[in-house]
Scaffold this motif. Structure first.
Motif, PDB file in Angstrom:
ATOM      1  N   ARG A 136     -78.937 -16.110 -66.638  1.00 52.81           N
ATOM      2  CA  ARG A 136     -78.027 -16.505 -65.673  1.00 52.81           C
ATOM      3  C   ARG A 136     -77.492 -17.812 -65.841  1.00 52.81           C
ATOM      4  O   ARG A 136     -78.050 -18.630 -66.721  1.00 52.81           O
ATOM      5  N   SER A 137     -76.210 -18.052 -65.489  1.00 51.09           N
ATOM      6  CA  SER A 137     -75.442 -19.418 -65.412  1.00 51.09           C
ATOM      7  C   SER A 137     -76.157 -20.372 -64.843  1.00 51.09           C
ATOM      8  O   SER A 137     -76.318 -20.090 -63.575  1.00 51.09           O
ATOM      9  N   GLY A 138     -76.174 -21.668 -65.073  1.00 58.48           N
ATOM     10  CA  GLY A 138     -76.537 -22.943 -64.479  1.00 58.48           C
ATOM     11  C   GLY A 138     -75.636 -23.338 -63.670  1.00 58.48           C
ATOM     12  O   GLY A 138     -75.689 -23.802 -62.477  1.00 58.48           O
ATOM     13  N   ASP A 139     -74.220 -22.998 -63.851  1.00 54.38           N
ATOM     14  CA  ASP A 139     -73.012 -23.610 -63.035  1.00 54.38           C
ATOM     15  C   ASP A 139     -72.719 -22.720 -61.805  1.00 54.38           C
ATOM     16  O   ASP A 139     -72.262 -22.906 -60.932  1.00 54.38           O
ATOM     17  N   ALA A 140     -72.970 -21.330 -62.217  1.00 51.27           N
ATOM     18  CA  ALA A 140     -72.739 -20.335 -60.958  1.00 51.27           C
ATOM     19  C   ALA A 140     -74.093 -19.346 -61.183  1.00 51.27           C
ATOM     20  O   ALA A 140     -74.011 -18.272 -61.508  1.00 51.27           O
ATOM     21  N   PRO A 141     -75.104 -19.749 -60.418  1.00 49.28           N
ATOM     22  CA  PRO A 141     -76.416 -19.146 -60.551  1.00 49.28           C
ATOM     23  C   PRO A 141     -76.400 -17.806 -59.796  1.00 49.28           C
ATOM     24  O   PRO A 141     -75.414 -17.870 -58.729  1.00 49.28           O
ATOM     25  N   LYS A 202     -64.275 -13.416 -58.098  1.00 49.80           N
ATOM     26  CA  LYS A 202     -63.660 -13.892 -56.881  1.00 49.80           C
ATOM     27  C   LYS A 202     -63.166 -15.042 -57.124  1.00 49.80           C
ATOM     28  O   LYS A 202     -62.022 -15.540 -56.542  1.00 49.80           O
ATOM     29  N   TYR A 203     -63.729 -16.127 -57.744  1.00 45.53           N
ATOM     30  CA  TYR A 203     -63.672 -17.424 -57.945  1.00 45.53           C
ATOM     31  C   TYR A 203     -62.902 -18.023 -59.177  1.00 45.53           C
ATOM     32  O   TYR A 203     -62.340 -18.936 -59.392  1.00 45.53           O
ATOM     33  N   GLY A 204     -63.235 -16.845 -60.197  1.00 48.65           N
ATOM     34  CA  GLY A 204     -62.783 -17.424 -61.519  1.00 48.65           C
ATOM     35  C   GLY A 204     -63.779 -18.176 -62.335  1.00 48.65           C
ATOM     36  O   GLY A 204     -64.728 -18.304 -61.858  1.00 48.65           O
ATOM     37  N   SER A 218     -59.930 -19.298 -63.612  1.00 50.05           N
ATOM     38  CA  SER A 218     -59.268 -18.189 -63.735  1.00 50.05           C
ATOM     39  C   SER A 218     -59.704 -16.935 -63.525  1.00 50.05           C
ATOM     40  O   SER A 218     -60.645 -16.571 -64.101  1.00 50.05           O
ATOM     41  N   THR A 219     -59.392 -16.124 -62.391  1.00 49.40           N
ATOM     42  CA  THR A 219     -59.864 -14.696 -62.163  1.00 49.40           C
ATOM     43  C   THR A 219     -59.606 -13.736 -63.384  1.00 49.40           C
ATOM     44  O   THR A 219     -60.307 -12.840 -63.554  1.00 49.40           O
ATOM     45  N   SER A 220     -58.249 -13.875 -63.711  1.00 51.23           N
ATOM     46  CA  SER A 220     -57.514 -13.012 -64.790  1.00 51.23           C
ATOM     47  C   SER A 220     -58.557 -13.298 -66.184  1.00 51.23           C
ATOM     48  O   SER A 220     -58.898 -12.183 -66.754  1.00 51.23           O
ATOM     49  N   ALA A 221     -58.985 -14.346 -66.637  1.00 56.79           N
ATOM     50  CA  ALA A 221     -59.988 -14.623 -67.698  1.00 56.79           C
ATOM     51  C   ALA A 221     -61.210 -14.180 -67.392  1.00 56.79           C
ATOM     52  O   ALA A 221     -61.794 -13.578 -68.202  1.00 56.79           O
ATOM     53  N   ALA A 222     -61.782 -14.003 -66.202  1.00 57.58           N
ATOM     54  CA  ALA A 222     -62.755 -13.476 -65.657  1.00 57.58           C
ATOM     55  C   ALA A 222     -63.080 -11.936 -65.810  1.00 57.58           C
ATOM     56  O   ALA A 222     -63.818 -11.312 -66.442  1.00 57.58           O
ATOM     57  N   LYS A 223     -61.896 -11.383 -65.559  1.00 56.44           N
ATOM     58  CA  LYS A 223     -61.809  -9.915 -65.796  1.00 56.44           C
ATOM     59  C   LYS A 223     -61.624  -9.627 -67.178  1.00 56.44           C
ATOM     60  O   LYS A 223     -62.290  -8.470 -67.628  1.00 56.44           O
ATOM     61  N   GLN A 224     -61.059 -10.312 -68.028  1.00 57.31           N
ATOM     62  CA  GLN A 224     -61.131  -9.954 -69.545  1.00 57.31           C
ATOM     63  C   GLN A 224     -62.373 -10.202 -70.077  1.00 57.31           C
ATOM     64  O   GLN A 224     -62.921  -9.548 -70.956  1.00 57.31           O
ATOM     65  N   ALA A 225     -62.872 -11.314 -69.901  1.00 55.49           N
ATOM     66  CA  ALA A 225     -64.346 -11.499 -70.124  1.00 55.49           C
ATOM     67  C   ALA A 225     -65.505 -10.352 -69.741  1.00 55.49           C
ATOM     68  O   ALA A 225     -66.170  -9.802 -70.497  1.00 55.49           O
ATOM     69  N   ILE A 226     -65.232 -10.037 -68.649  1.00 50.59           N
ATOM     70  CA  ILE A 226     -66.183  -8.774 -68.137  1.00 50.59           C
ATOM     71  C   ILE A 226     -65.859  -7.571 -68.743  1.00 50.59           C
ATOM     72  O   ILE A 226     -66.687  -6.845 -69.225  1.00 50.59           O
ATOM     73  N   VAL A 227     -64.661  -7.318 -69.213  1.00 53.20           N
ATOM     74  CA  VAL A 227     -64.284  -5.977 -69.909  1.00 53.20           C
ATOM     75  C   VAL A 227     -64.704  -6.174 -71.338  1.00 53.20           C
ATOM     76  O   VAL A 227     -65.261  -5.070 -71.747  1.00 53.20           O
ATOM     77  N   GLN A 228     -64.719  -7.275 -71.718  1.00 58.95           N
ATOM     78  CA  GLN A 228     -65.279  -7.320 -73.288  1.00 58.95           C
ATOM     79  C   GLN A 228     -66.561  -7.150 -73.356  1.00 58.95           C
ATOM     80  O   GLN A 228     -67.345  -6.418 -74.196  1.00 58.95           O
ATOM     81  N   VAL A 229     -67.506  -7.604 -72.381  1.00 60.46           N
ATOM     82  CA  VAL A 229     -68.882  -7.739 -72.342  1.00 60.46           C
ATOM     83  C   VAL A 229     -69.227  -6.210 -72.103  1.00 60.46           C
ATOM     84  O   VAL A 229     -70.183  -5.588 -72.513  1.00 60.46           O
ATOM     85  N   VAL A 230     -68.683  -5.438 -70.981  1.00 54.59           N
ATOM     86  CA  VAL A 230     -69.058  -4.123 -70.744  1.00 54.59           C
ATOM     87  C   VAL A 230     -68.704  -3.212 -72.186  1.00 54.59           C
ATOM     88  O   VAL A 230     -69.522  -2.366 -72.443  1.00 54.59           O
ATOM     89  N   VAL A 231     -67.646  -3.302 -72.742  1.00 50.46           N
ATOM     90  CA  VAL A 231     -67.553  -2.598 -74.169  1.00 50.46           C
ATOM     91  C   VAL A 231     -68.416  -3.012 -75.216  1.00 50.46           C
ATOM     92  O   VAL A 231     -68.864  -2.031 -76.029  1.00 50.46           O
ATOM     93  N   SER A 232     -68.821  -4.223 -75.231  1.00 53.44           N
ATOM     94  CA  SER A 232     -69.913  -4.647 -76.236  1.00 53.44           C
ATOM     95  C   SER A 232     -71.374  -3.876 -75.726  1.00 53.44           C
ATOM     96  O   SER A 232     -71.766  -3.366 -76.770  1.00 53.44           O
ATOM     97  N   ARG A 233     -71.539  -3.747 -74.545  1.00 56.78           N
ATOM     98  CA  ARG A 233     -72.823  -3.364 -74.133  1.00 56.78           C
ATOM     99  C   ARG A 233     -73.069  -1.763 -74.278  1.00 56.78           C
ATOM    100  O   ARG A 233     -73.882  -1.290 -74.934  1.00 56.78           O
ATOM    101  N   ILE A 234     -71.765  -1.377 -73.970  1.00 55.98           N
ATOM    102  CA  ILE A 234     -71.701   0.346 -74.295  1.00 55.98           C
ATOM    103  C   ILE A 234     -71.598   0.532 -75.822  1.00 55.98           C
ATOM    104  O   ILE A 234     -72.355   1.445 -76.407  1.00 55.98           O
TER     105      ILE A 234
END
Length: 322
Positions: A136-141, A202-204, A218-234
């Motif tokens: 987990r992130s220490g900045d956003a637990p 929600k908060y970026g 940025s929430t737009s950056a968060a969406k891109q980051a999460i998509v990349q992680v999902v693709v990597s995990r799959i």
């Protein structure tokens, strides 16, 4: 300061160029090295002291650059980057291969009965919850409620997907049924990761310029980051859950395997482990850890803010997570 080693080595960054796939692959082969799980508490503590002292300008006499980088990766493999606390053993990146090979191997072996499907999907999502909590992130637990919601949602999604597909494959060739666990894991990743990172959606997430100066969230950056992680995990699951079923389907027809069916699970686990040793670091390396996107792709209000505070910036950078 003592010793001859320069204090100018930037151990905050990777040893290899993260702008290239090969550089990222070398980095993650080191980060996910399962041998780090076997390191003693004394070795981990020695690495911690070496790294923390180096950051303070203290160099152990005789320390070489190779030894420093080795200590850095040992330290990174066991201690949380934000809190500095020693992480749970099974939640560390170095435990990904041995843990996943065991769980995935059993999911692929015991897929024929409903209780076995439910049990192993539950075990897999329980392990994922431990990994997500440990990293987990220490900045956003991650709160207990967030962790619980992601755990329940992913487990439910995986079990429902597995049981639904299992019922649909009853009248299809046996090889098709072997791919049900993969479909369930892929579905769970699509649920679990966005749930676990819903705060970011929600908060970026923080975005910076090329010099590391924070420009906003940025929430737009968060969406891109999460998509990349999902693709990597799959992507990590594809070789481990697609290749062994084909091999096992052929092996189980052989007289030797029919004579010793007890070998089914060990052989399957070994095949999965072989695939994961390569798939885990290579899929982590698909996208740069320090990802980027054009300012024009950000939210309008953030674009306006950046144009005022940093008019020459055309691209922002952010940590995509793992």
């Amino acid at each position: 300061m003592s010793g001859e080693l320069s204090l100018g080595i930037n151990i905050k960054e990777s040893r290899w160029d993260q702008g290239t796939f090969m550089g990222r692959a070398k980095h993650f082969f080191t980060v996910t090295d399962p041998r780090n799980v076997l390191l003693s508490s004394e070795t981990l503590e020695d690495a911690r002291v070496t790294i923390e002292n180096y950051r303070l300008g203290i160099v152990k006499p005789g320390l070489t650059e190779d030894q420093l980088w080795r200590a850095k990766y040992i330290y990174d493999s066991a201690f949380h980057p934000d809190t500095g606390e020693k992480m749970l053993l099974i939640g560390r990146m170095s435990a990904q291969v041995p843990m996943n090979m065991t769980i995935t191997g059993c999911m692929l072996t015991f897929y024929r009965t409903t209780p076995a499907v439910v049990f192993w999907q539950w075990v897999n999502q329980s392990f994922n919850a431990v990994v997500n909590y440990t990293n987990r992130s220490g900045d956003a637990p991650i709160t207990v409620n967030q962790l619980g919601a992601a755990y329940v949602s992913a487990t439910t999604g995986a079990v429902v997907t597995a049981l639904s597909l299992k019922s649909l494959t009853k009248h299809l060739p046996g090889i098709i049924a072997r791919f049900v666990p993969f479909a369930a894991v892929a579905a769970a990743n699509c649920i679990n990761i966005p749930f676990m990172r819903q705060r970011e959606l929600k908060y970026g997430i923080p975005v910076t310029d090329e010099n590391g100066n924070r420009l906003g969230d940025s929430t737009s950056a968060a969406k891109q980051a999460i998509v990349q992680v999902v693709v990597s995990r799959i992507g990590m699951a594809v070789p481990a859950m697609a290749i062994p079923p084909v091999i096992m389907n052929a092996l189980e027809k052989k007289a030797f395997m029919k004579r010793f069916p007890v070998l089914n699970a060990p052989v399957q686990v070994a095949l999965v482990g072989f695939c994961l040793v390569f798939a885990t670091p290579l899929c982590c390396a698909l996208f740069p850890q320090k990802s980027s996107m054009k300012v024009s792709s950000l939210e309008p209000e953030l674009q306006e803010s950046i144009r005022k505070s940093s008019p020459h910036t055309t691209k922002v950078f952010f940590n995509k997570g793992l």
